[in-house]
Write a protein that holds these residues in place. Sequence first.
Motif, PDB file in Angstrom:
ATOM      1  N   LYS A  25       0.808  -1.226   0.000  1.00  0.00           N
ATOM      2  CA  LYS A  25       0.000   0.000   0.000  1.00  0.00           C
ATOM      3  C   LYS A  25       0.839   1.273   0.000  1.00  0.00           C
ATOM      4  O   LYS A  25       0.440   2.289  -0.548  1.00  0.00           O
ATOM      5  CB  LYS A  25      -0.938   0.008   1.214  1.00  0.00           C
ATOM      6  N   ARG A  26       2.032   1.227   0.627  1.00  0.00           N
ATOM      7  CA  ARG A  26       2.887   2.409   0.691  1.00  0.00           C
ATOM      8  C   ARG A  26       4.110   2.286  -0.217  1.00  0.00           C
ATOM      9  O   ARG A  26       4.991   3.150  -0.217  1.00  0.00           O
ATOM     10  CB  ARG A  26       3.343   2.656   2.141  1.00  0.00           C
ATOM     11  N   TYR A  71      11.369   7.864   1.856  1.00  0.00           N
ATOM     12  CA  TYR A  71      11.066   6.428   1.819  1.00  0.00           C
ATOM     13  C   TYR A  71      11.958   5.645   2.773  1.00  0.00           C
ATOM     14  O   TYR A  71      13.130   5.986   2.960  1.00  0.00           O
ATOM     15  CB  TYR A  71      11.238   5.882   0.394  1.00  0.00           C
ATOM     16  N   THR A 106       9.203   1.972   0.800  1.00  0.00           N
ATOM     17  CA  THR A 106       7.835   2.325   1.176  1.00  0.00           C
ATOM     18  C   THR A 106       7.838   3.747   1.742  1.00  0.00           C
ATOM     19  O   THR A 106       8.788   4.144   2.422  1.00  0.00           O
ATOM     20  CB  THR A 106       7.303   1.364   2.255  1.00  0.00           C
ATOM     21  N   LEU A 107       6.778   4.489   1.492  1.00  0.00           N
ATOM     22  CA  LEU A 107       6.693   5.862   1.989  1.00  0.00           C
ATOM     23  C   LEU A 107       6.643   5.855   3.508  1.00  0.00           C
ATOM     24  O   LEU A 107       5.884   5.085   4.115  1.00  0.00           O
ATOM     25  CB  LEU A 107       5.448   6.555   1.429  1.00  0.00           C
ATOM     26  N   GLU A 166       5.736   6.541   7.258  1.00  0.00           N
ATOM     27  CA  GLU A 166       4.448   6.820   7.885  1.00  0.00           C
ATOM     28  C   GLU A 166       4.309   8.311   8.202  1.00  0.00           C
ATOM     29  O   GLU A 166       5.246   8.942   8.696  1.00  0.00           O
ATOM     30  CB  GLU A 166       4.317   6.031   9.203  1.00  0.00           C
ATOM     31  N   GLU A 208       2.138  11.392   4.162  1.00  0.00           N
ATOM     32  CA  GLU A 208       1.036  11.700   3.243  1.00  0.00           C
ATOM     33  C   GLU A 208       0.034  12.642   3.900  1.00  0.00           C
ATOM     34  O   GLU A 208      -0.063  12.714   5.119  1.00  0.00           O
ATOM     35  CB  GLU A 208       0.347  10.415   2.784  1.00  0.00           C
ATOM     36  N   THR A 214      -4.080   8.126  -0.645  1.00  0.00           N
ATOM     37  CA  THR A 214      -3.809   6.683  -0.639  1.00  0.00           C
ATOM     38  C   THR A 214      -3.209   6.316  -1.987  1.00  0.00           C
ATOM     39  O   THR A 214      -3.156   7.146  -2.898  1.00  0.00           O
ATOM     40  CB  THR A 214      -5.100   5.857  -0.456  1.00  0.00           C
ATOM     41  N   MET A 234      -0.179   9.235  -2.892  1.00  0.00           N
ATOM     42  CA  MET A 234       0.743   9.631  -1.821  1.00  0.00           C
ATOM     43  C   MET A 234       2.184   9.763  -2.313  1.00  0.00           C
ATOM     44  O   MET A 234       3.027  10.283  -1.598  1.00  0.00           O
ATOM     45  CB  MET A 234       0.652   8.677  -0.622  1.00  0.00           C
ATOM     46  N   HIS A 235       2.444   9.344  -3.540  1.00  0.00           N
ATOM     47  CA  HIS A 235       3.795   9.494  -4.084  1.00  0.00           C
ATOM     48  C   HIS A 235       3.983  10.826  -4.806  1.00  0.00           C
ATOM     49  O   HIS A 235       5.046  11.085  -5.382  1.00  0.00           O
ATOM     50  CB  HIS A 235       4.125   8.315  -5.009  1.00  0.00           C
TER      51      HIS A 235
END
Lengths: 262, 262
Positions: free
Chosen positions: A163-164, B236, B242-243, B245, B248, B253, B257-258
């Motif tokens: 998801k991320r 990341y 992964t982004l 936490e 965002e 979503t 979020m990128h």
Amino acid sequence: MKVLIVFAHPEKRSFNGSLLDETVKYLTEKGDQVKVSDLYRMNWKTTLDENDFPSFEKGTRLYPVLQSAKSSYSEEKFTKDVMEEQEKMKWADLIILQFPFWWFSVPAILKGWVDRVFTYNFAYGLGEYDETHFGERYGEGAMVGKKGMLMVTAGGHPEIFSKRGIDGPIDDLLFPINHGLFFYMGMDVLPSFVNYQIESADEKRFQEVLGNLKKILDNIDTIKPINYRKQNFGDYVIPAATLKEGLELPGETGYDMHILKD
Amino acid sequence: MKVLIVFAHPEKRSFNGSLLDETVKYLTEKGDQVKVSDLYRMNWKTTLDENDFPSFEKGTRLYPVLQSAKSSYSEEKFTKDVMEEQEKMKWADLIILQFPFWWFSVPAILKGWVDRVFTYNFAYGLGEYDETHFGERYGEGAMVGKKGMLMVTAGGHPEIFSKRGIDGPIDDLLFPINHGLFFYMGMDVLPSFVNYQIESADEKRFQEVLGNLKKILDNIDTIKPINYRKQNFGDYVIPAATLKEGLELPGETGYDMHILKD
């Protein structure tokens, strides 16, 4: 059960090739009927062009969509290879597209299978387009009652498609295929069978993956399909084909709002 | 400015073909240099297979990614057609992919251009992969300093590709190309130039579209690229990619979020 597997890997001795062989063997032993379209070994013609339309008048301007419609009403219709694939799709109860994930999509040879086989009056352009009904698509169409499933191998690690993850969530990346091809034609779409980091897979991993696949094949009739919203049954403004305001759950955006949650 | 246009329509006398001709004419008159890869007229080889690797030992098992890496270090490297395309990409300041939107993606011939031209050590597999840096990708890579733009025609109406449209938002559908190809290789990605309902376009509509395109080309240096987050600059978790936490905005979503908002 009648199963069509469309296979798009250049090497039969690959992880994917072995998985294909074992799948065919397993299904056959269970008494299922299996047909395989092994696109590389078939030398599948990848590029859609004027030669796809036997009734096309060479030298005139080619309008791909209009010509596809015109050909569908002509005597010769489409080329033999294309019509054979359409017959296989009509024959099958379950259609599996098996491919390595290349640049966030299918290999070109499989895109070429879609571009050429998904003709007007077979995959699209079906049904009435009026103020209450916008064609037979997304839940209606030629493939109603059949199941579709993607079998995908990816080089990257699973987090990168989470998801991320920066590559994007795998379900979003596969949405244009699951929703835009399978569901578009009316199929029930099973959750995709995705396996990651395949470059480094050993025999143990292969057996694990094969075991997981067998479990899916054993339970194919009880697996819940992805609950996409049908187009012509009240959820969408017609003919705009936009989801009616207020139907989505809080936080649902983009592709997600087209999936009905329990 | 040096412009490469990769063109993927079977018919030169199409809306797309005319738009290509007028674009080349306009840019040339302005003093820009233009190269066109007209894939259909080049008879572009669409399908990646063992023949793409001159140093490949026939009869052995083909591992596409490993062989791409191996070939990149060999004397012969890749085939002439592939290396010519790579040279054009290195030469260009602006790379435009121009295509009709077929089944929610590029035509197979253009996917085959990507599958074959985007080799190891050119498009991917660059840079160090360690605990602080996960390759030169997504904001780094061989194409840093260049711009990329998609020129797309779609048959459907614009609402169907809007935020609530059943086909999915066009920006999401194009994300795997804009983000996964252009930005992956380090390019600045300009907003896509998308035109809808092209089957019914007349001369007036064509002139409108051409006018809009000329405005874009006139202002290419001041158009803000899509503000994708770079991979290796703190946003990341590495190597998961992964982004982190909390970075965002509320409600962001998936792909969204990128993209860094102002």
